[in-house]
Design a protein around this motif. Structure first.
Motif, PDB file in Angstrom:
ATOM      1  N   ASP A 138       0.853  -1.192   0.000  1.00  0.00           N
ATOM      2  CA  ASP A 138       0.000   0.000   0.000  1.00  0.00           C
ATOM      3  C   ASP A 138       0.888   1.241   0.000  1.00  0.00           C
ATOM      4  N   THR A 139       0.915   1.921  -1.138  1.00  0.00           N
ATOM      5  CA  THR A 139       1.803   3.089  -1.268  1.00  0.00           C
ATOM      6  C   THR A 139       1.204   4.357  -0.658  1.00  0.00           C
ATOM      7  N   LYS A 140      -0.091   4.321  -0.315  1.00  0.00           N
ATOM      8  CA  LYS A 140      -0.746   5.533   0.156  1.00  0.00           C
ATOM      9  C   LYS A 140      -1.231   5.447   1.596  1.00  0.00           C
ATOM     10  N   HIS A 141      -0.799   4.440   2.318  1.00  0.00           N
ATOM     11  CA  HIS A 141      -1.251   4.283   3.701  1.00  0.00           C
ATOM     12  C   HIS A 141      -0.703   5.439   4.560  1.00  0.00           C
ATOM     13  N   PRO A 142      -1.563   6.037   5.398  1.00  0.00           N
ATOM     14  CA  PRO A 142      -1.114   7.182   6.222  1.00  0.00           C
ATOM     15  C   PRO A 142       0.089   6.859   7.106  1.00  0.00           C
ATOM     16  N   SER A 143       0.203   5.621   7.554  1.00  0.00           N
ATOM     17  CA  SER A 143       1.315   5.253   8.433  1.00  0.00           C
ATOM     18  C   SER A 143       2.670   5.397   7.747  1.00  0.00           C
ATOM     19  N   LEU A 144       2.654   5.324   6.411  1.00  0.00           N
ATOM     20  CA  LEU A 144       3.916   5.421   5.674  1.00  0.00           C
ATOM     21  C   LEU A 144       4.569   6.792   5.840  1.00  0.00           C
ATOM     22  N   ILE A 145       3.754   7.830   5.983  1.00  0.00           N
ATOM     23  CA  ILE A 145       4.306   9.179   6.130  1.00  0.00           C
ATOM     24  C   ILE A 145       5.113   9.266   7.425  1.00  0.00           C
ATOM     25  N   LEU A 146       4.509   8.801   8.522  1.00  0.00           N
ATOM     26  CA  LEU A 146       5.200   8.812   9.808  1.00  0.00           C
ATOM     27  C   LEU A 146       6.456   7.954   9.761  1.00  0.00           C
ATOM     28  N   LEU A 147       6.328   6.749   9.177  1.00  0.00           N
ATOM     29  CA  LEU A 147       7.473   5.842   9.105  1.00  0.00           C
ATOM     30  C   LEU A 147       8.591   6.434   8.244  1.00  0.00           C
ATOM     31  N   SER A 148       8.214   7.012   7.108  1.00  0.00           N
ATOM     32  CA  SER A 148       9.224   7.601   6.215  1.00  0.00           C
ATOM     33  C   SER A 148       9.944   8.760   6.893  1.00  0.00           C
ATOM     34  N   ASN A 149       9.169   9.592   7.568  1.00  0.00           N
ATOM     35  CA  ASN A 149       9.778  10.731   8.262  1.00  0.00           C
ATOM     36  C   ASN A 149      10.711  10.268   9.369  1.00  0.00           C
ATOM     37  N   LYS A 150      10.274   9.242  10.086  1.00  0.00           N
ATOM     38  CA  LYS A 150      11.095   8.711  11.174  1.00  0.00           C
ATOM     39  C   LYS A 150      12.389   8.107  10.618  1.00  0.00           C
TER      40      LYS A 150
END
Length: 442
Positions: free
Chosen positions: A241-253
């Motif tokens: 899932d390329t658009k899952h909201p959790s990815l933003i937090l994980l990517s930033n972290k």
């Protein structure tokens, strides 16, 4: 209802027997009309009705009807051959009507059997479904829907077993095995909407479980500062899932950790360079670290120290390259001050300590006069440019000597060319100089 419509009424007396010879009761014109109608109706029978008989598949469900149709066709032909045109038309019309009736019976029987097969199939009664679909195919063996249903019924026992095993896997909470079993069942029965939908839901559930697991593992990797592993997990998550909201937090972290580790790596390299007394490299690493986190006080202080040490080293090395300039009191004083200022920083750099000592010693050496003896012919007037006049003498010792450095001695004599002699006076090395104008102008 007739398949091809009824023929026009036959103009024969009511008492006439359809199998009798009607030649005597009809005019020639009427008989010709009946003959032409028969011929037209027979052409219709030959071109269309006979083909319909083949499609009725009568040998499979009504073989007696086949014989009856042949008998009636024969009667119509015989009547026509006997010039009994009205009787021939009645026989032929009856034949067509019987074909239409058989067609209706075939359709009714087929639909009833097919519906029964569908119902039994839906209820899971596969034996009954098999019998019913075979019955339907007796009426219409070429029907694709019935053939397809027959194939589905044939594979249902296998499908049923696979579904039962899948149900066991569900009870055991073995999602992967349940998906595998349903996948096999769907291959046997790809049109089973219930299985397809259940399989789709399980795939989605499994993907979500994988996603959640990978997400949790990625955060654990980040907590343990394993960037490589976390980056790999992130790539796997994006495949799901390329658009899952959790990815933003994980990517930033992940980006923040990468920055932090890059920063720490630069700081470690800078400190290692400090230990090797390589302050140019240390300063460069600290500068790169500051670009990542400009507000870090520790790196800022270390950068200032490295820059200061490099500045002192550069100034002292430049002074040592031209030590004669240190004979100048102002320059010597300025460099002495630099040596004193560098004391605190020299605690961190052996090289700075060493060159500072060298500079201090060089300043001392360059400030100590060196004995200078001048020899001449007693006729040459001698002076030291920028220092003073010596005059004429055959031997002259400078009372206070000269500080180390470069000097230009000039000799003058009337009638002779002037002589210029550049001398570099080194520390602690007495110098003997001969200045004689011995080249005549004339």
């Amino acid at each position: 209802m007739l398949l091809y419509g009824r023929i026009a009424p036959i103009p024969t007396p009511e008492t006439q027997d359809t199998n009798s010879d009607d030649t005597g009761s009809l005019s020639d014109e009427q008989q010709e009309t009946l003959r032409q109608k028969y011929i037209a109706r027979m052409k219709l029978y030959e071109s269309e009705a006979k083909a319909e008989i083949e499609k009725l598949n009568l040998p499979m469900w009504s073989p007696d009807s086949t014989a009856e149709l042949r008998t009636q066709e024969k009667r119509a032909i015989e009547a026509f051959g006997s010039n009994q045109f009205g009787a021939a038309l009645i026989q032929l019309d009856g034949l067509l009507e019987k074909i239409s009736g058989l067609r209706s019976i075939q359709q009714e029987k087929f639909l009833s059997a097919l519906e029964g097969a569908r119902q039994a199939f839906t209820e899971g009664n596969f034996e009954q479904a098999s019998s019913a679909v075979n019955d339907a195919l007796r009426y219409k063996p070429e029907n694709q829907e019935a053939q397809l249903l027959k194939g589905r019924v044939a594979s249902m026992e296998t499908v049923s077993q696979l579904v039962r095993e899948a149900d066991v896997a569900r009870v055991e909470n073995n999602l992967v095995k349940e998906i595998e079993l349903l996948d096999k069942a769907i291959k046997h029965d790809p049109h089973h909407t219930g299985l397809v939908e259940r399989h789709r839901q399980l795939i989605a559930q499994h993907r979500q479980q994988i996603f959640d697991t990978l997400l949790q593992q990625a955060h654990q990797d980040l907590d343990s500062r394993d960037v490589k592993q976390a980056r790999g997990r992130l790539m796997e998550i994006k495949k799901i899932d390329t658009k899952h909201p959790s990815l933003i937090l994980l990517s930033n972290k992940l980006k923040q950790l990468e920055k932090e580790l890059t920063y720490q790596n630069l700081i470690e390299k800078a400190k290692a360079a400090e230990q090797e007394d390589s302050w140019q490299a240390a300063e460069s690493h600290y500068q790169q670290a500051q670009l990542i986190f400009p507000s870090r006080e520790d790196s800022d202080n270390r950068l200032r120290r490295a820059a200061k040490i490099n500045q002192y080293i550069q100034m002292i090395e430049q002074a040592l390259l031209r030590p004669e300039r240190l004979a100048d009191n102002q320059i010597a004083s300025a460099m002495q001050q630099i040596v004193e200022e560098s004391v605190n920083q020299a605690e961190h750099s052996i090289k700075l300590q060493q060159i500072a000592i060298r500079l201090k010693n060089t300043i001392a050496e360059m400030s100590k006069p060196v004995a200078v003896t001048i020899y001449s012919d007693g006729h040459t007037h001698i002076s030291v440019l920028g220092v003073g006049v010596i005059g004429r003498a055959t031997e002259y010792k400078l009372k206070e000597g000269l500080k180390p450095g470069r000097y230009l001695f000039k000799g003058e004599r009337r009638g002779f060319k002037d002589k210029l002699l550049e001398v570099y006076i080194k520390p602690d090395r007495p110098v003997i100089i001969r200045v004689i104008c011995d080249e005549s102008i004339f």
